[in-house]
Write an enzyme that holds these catalytic residues in place. Structure first.
Site, PDB file in Angstrom:
ATOM      1  N   GLU A  38       0.828  -1.201   0.000  1.00 29.60           N
ATOM      2  CA  GLU A  38       0.000   0.000   0.000  1.00 29.60           C
ATOM      3  C   GLU A  38       0.875   1.268   0.000  1.00 29.60           C
ATOM      4  O   GLU A  38       1.812   1.383   0.805  1.00 29.60           O
ATOM      5  CB  GLU A  38      -0.938  -0.032   1.218  1.00 29.60           C
ATOM      6  CG  GLU A  38      -1.844   1.172   1.363  1.00 29.60           C
ATOM      7  CD  GLU A  38      -2.748   1.410   0.171  1.00 29.60           C
ATOM      8  OE1 GLU A  38      -3.290   0.438  -0.394  1.00 29.60           O
ATOM      9  OE2 GLU A  38      -2.899   2.591  -0.226  1.00 29.60           O
ATOM     10  N   THR A  84      -6.142   2.601  -5.007  1.00 30.96           N
ATOM     11  CA  THR A  84      -5.958   1.143  -4.874  1.00 30.96           C
ATOM     12  C   THR A  84      -6.783   0.377  -5.905  1.00 30.96           C
ATOM     13  O   THR A  84      -6.294  -0.565  -6.529  1.00 30.96           O
ATOM     14  CB  THR A  84      -6.392   0.653  -3.477  1.00 30.96           C
ATOM     15  OG1 THR A  84      -5.523   1.217  -2.497  1.00 30.96           O
ATOM     16  CG2 THR A  84      -6.300  -0.866  -3.370  1.00 30.96           C
ATOM     17  N   HIS A 200      -0.786   3.467   4.917  1.00 31.09           N
ATOM     18  CA  HIS A 200      -1.777   4.264   4.173  1.00 31.09           C
ATOM     19  C   HIS A 200      -1.899   5.628   4.852  1.00 31.09           C
ATOM     20  O   HIS A 200      -1.877   5.718   6.072  1.00 31.09           O
ATOM     21  CB  HIS A 200      -3.130   3.538   4.187  1.00 31.09           C
ATOM     22  CG  HIS A 200      -4.174   4.167   3.301  1.00 31.09           C
ATOM     23  ND1 HIS A 200      -4.749   5.393   3.571  1.00 31.09           N
ATOM     24  CD2 HIS A 200      -4.727   3.743   2.139  1.00 31.09           C
ATOM     25  CE1 HIS A 200      -5.610   5.681   2.619  1.00 31.09           C
ATOM     26  NE2 HIS A 200      -5.621   4.701   1.728  1.00 31.09           N
ATOM     27  N   ASP A 259       1.203   0.164  -5.067  1.00 35.21           N
ATOM     28  CA  ASP A 259      -0.015   0.476  -5.843  1.00 35.21           C
ATOM     29  C   ASP A 259      -0.053   1.908  -6.389  1.00 35.21           C
ATOM     30  O   ASP A 259      -0.580   2.144  -7.468  1.00 35.21           O
ATOM     31  CB  ASP A 259      -1.303   0.149  -5.067  1.00 35.21           C
ATOM     32  CG  ASP A 259      -1.532   0.996  -3.822  1.00 35.21           C
ATOM     33  OD1 ASP A 259      -0.559   1.560  -3.286  1.00 35.21           O
ATOM     34  OD2 ASP A 259      -2.697   1.065  -3.374  1.00 35.21           O
TER      35      ASP A 259
HETATM   36  C1  GP9 Z   1      -9.054   0.308   1.492  1.00 35.49           C
HETATM   37  C2  GP9 Z   1      -7.720   0.396   0.832  1.00 35.49           C
HETATM   38  C3  GP9 Z   1      -7.301   1.817   0.585  1.00 35.49           C
HETATM   39  O1  GP9 Z   1      -9.584  -0.968   1.597  1.00 35.49           O
HETATM   40  O2  GP9 Z   1      -7.582  -0.455  -0.230  1.00 35.49           O
HETATM   41  O3  GP9 Z   1      -7.586   2.283  -0.670  1.00 35.49           O
HETATM   42  P1  GP9 Z   1      -6.939   3.636  -1.232  1.00 35.49           P
HETATM   43  O4  GP9 Z   1      -7.382   4.766  -0.329  1.00 35.49           O
HETATM   44  O5  GP9 Z   1      -5.451   3.489  -1.232  1.00 35.49           O
HETATM   45  O6  GP9 Z   1      -7.503   3.752  -2.597  1.00 35.49           O
HETATM   46 MN    MN Z   2      -3.899   2.253  -2.070  1.00 32.93          MN
END
Ligand code: GP9
Ligand code: MN
Length: 427
Positions: A38, A84, A200, A259
């Site tokens: 992430e 994501t 994140h 990602d």
């Molecule tokens: C939430 C995660 C975050 O389940 O996948 O998504 P993002 O904010 O990075 O798009």
């Molecule tokens: Mn993400």
């Protein structure tokens, strides 16, 4: 309609890059463990903070003496507002995310010819996604049916007690730890997509999980970015140990990717301190690099591969590794190991980078000198047209649901969404 799909098909057929013979099918029948890092940007690799490596484990894969791994250091993300979800879409379908909103939210019921379904139909793979968040985030429980994902392990499959959770959901260490028994139960070969979450925005971390001091730019999320990256790195190291112990490491293709960016342009002041460089538009595009690291059992890694490549290339690369020719499918990327791999990287906003030059906000730059190119060559403007055309064709596929009209080969069966369901875990 079907004329539109013919135009798209003509384009992707011309773009197709035939496989590297040595690698085609080298991973046939092997499990694929695809690990989503992430918000992980490549500048973290080998970065030192307070005299310490931030991600010693990932660095050890990149500089692996045994040459098990190949690290692509010029690999970029191409996500738009779908973040994501765009990375998921692009790596599993080789289509671009939409220029606005997220296809996961608005095109869930489209017809797709996605990696999980193709692997199942062509080679009997079982597929699963693992993610420590609610099942409907990014509409995943709807979209995964269209992609042909067999199983989805979401929050109800994990111990979501307070000490295990931070920010959006499950912490990465319990996530990997609790995923191992599910992986052990899966029919092989499997395609398992492990989606981490702790690293994140705004990079929250509990004191007991922080093993490196924050940076000192005074921008709190930039400062913590290194702490959650370290936590992710430790979680990954433990996961590798556990995979080995479970006997799942040796026989699996292991692929790791970032990602999308984690630090947006709102943090340019702090990022200037971190990188030691002014964050110009060109520098910002350079920062859109995310890692791509891969190990194929039985195959020597290449160490560091400098090919310019991106998320759009993941699916054709994996298809060729397991011995499925990408040529049959409508894919906008090309095999990263192919001699004819197309080394230009379109971003979702129409900007793009190539090995020699970049096109950012309407200006061409020389990558080496960082200078503006005042008189772009014809080849450069032609490349710009290609990129824009390509993005437009990909949009047409999604907006017109065009894969309805396309039959890749005689074996292909359209995915029936009713065959898939993701019930809560029974207790
Ligand atoms: C939430 C995660 C975050 O389940 O996948 O998504 P993002 O904010 O990075 O798009
Ligand atoms: Mn993400």
């Amino acid at each position: 309609d079907s004329d539109d799909i013919t135009e798209v098909q003509n384009y992707t057929k011309t773009k197709y890059a035939e496989p590297n013979e040595e690698l085609f099918g080298a991973g046939e029948g092997k499990n694929i463990i695809k690990i989503h890092l992430e918000s992980f940007q490549s500048f973290l690799i080998d970065y030192e903070l307070h005299g310490e490596e931030v991600t010693p484990f990932l660095n050890s894969l990149v500089h692996d003496e045994d040459r098990d791994f190949t690290y692509f250091d010029n690999f970029f993300h191409q996500t738009g507002q779908g973040k994501t979800a765009d990375a998921e879409l692009t790596t599993d379908t080789s289509l671009y995310g939409l220029s606005q909103g997220s296809a996961f939210s608005t095109k869930a019921n489209n017809t797709y010819q996605a990696l999980p379904a193709i692997l199942e139909q062509q080679q009997g793979y079982t597929s699963a996604v693992f993610h420590g968040d609610g099942k409907s985030f990014w509409n995943r429980d709807k979209v995964y049916k269209s992609l042909g994902v067999n199983e989805f392990y979401y929050d109800s499959y994990y111990d979501m007690s307070e000490e295990n959770v931070i920010n959006y959901g499950l912490k990465d260490k319990p996530f990997f730890d609790e995923s191992i028994p599910y992986l052990e139960e899966m029919d092989q070969p499997f395609y398992a997509h492990m989606m981490t979450l702790t690293h994140h925005h705004p990079y929250l971390i509990d004191e007991e999980d922080a093993t490196i001091a924050p940076a000192e730019t005074g921008d709190p999320s930039v400062d913590r970015y290194f702490q959650t990256a370290r936590y992710l790195d430790e979680a990954l190291e433990q996961f590798f140990k556990d995979l080995k112990e479970a006997g799942l490491y040796e026989d699996s293709i292991i692929m790791i990717y970032g990602d999308h960016y984690g630090i947006s342009e709102n943090h340019n002041r702090a990022m200037k301190e971190i990188t030691g460089e002014e964050i110009t538009p060109l520098k910002n595009s350079e920062l859109q690099r995310v890692p791509f690291i891969i190990r194929v059992p039985g195959l020597d890694g290449q160490g560091i591969n400098h090919e310019f490549s991106s998320l759009i290339d993941v699916m054709p690369t994996l298809l060729h590794l397991v011995g499925i020719d990408a040529q049959d499918y409508i894919l906008f990327g090309t095999d990263m190991f192919s001699e004819n791999h197309k080394g230009y990287v379109p971003f979702r906003n129409g900007d793009f980078v190539t090995e020699e030059y970049s096109y950012i906000n309407g200006i061409y730059y020389d990558n080496q000198s960082k200078e503006e190119i005042t008189e772009p060559t014809e080849e450069m403007s032609h490349m710009k047209e290609t990129v824009h055309h390509e993005l437009e064709l990909s949009d047409r596929v999604l907006n017109g649901d065009l894969l309805r009209f396309y039959t890749p080969n005689e074996e292909w069966e359209p995915v029936n969404r009713d065959d898939y369901s993701y019930p809560e875990k029974k207790v």
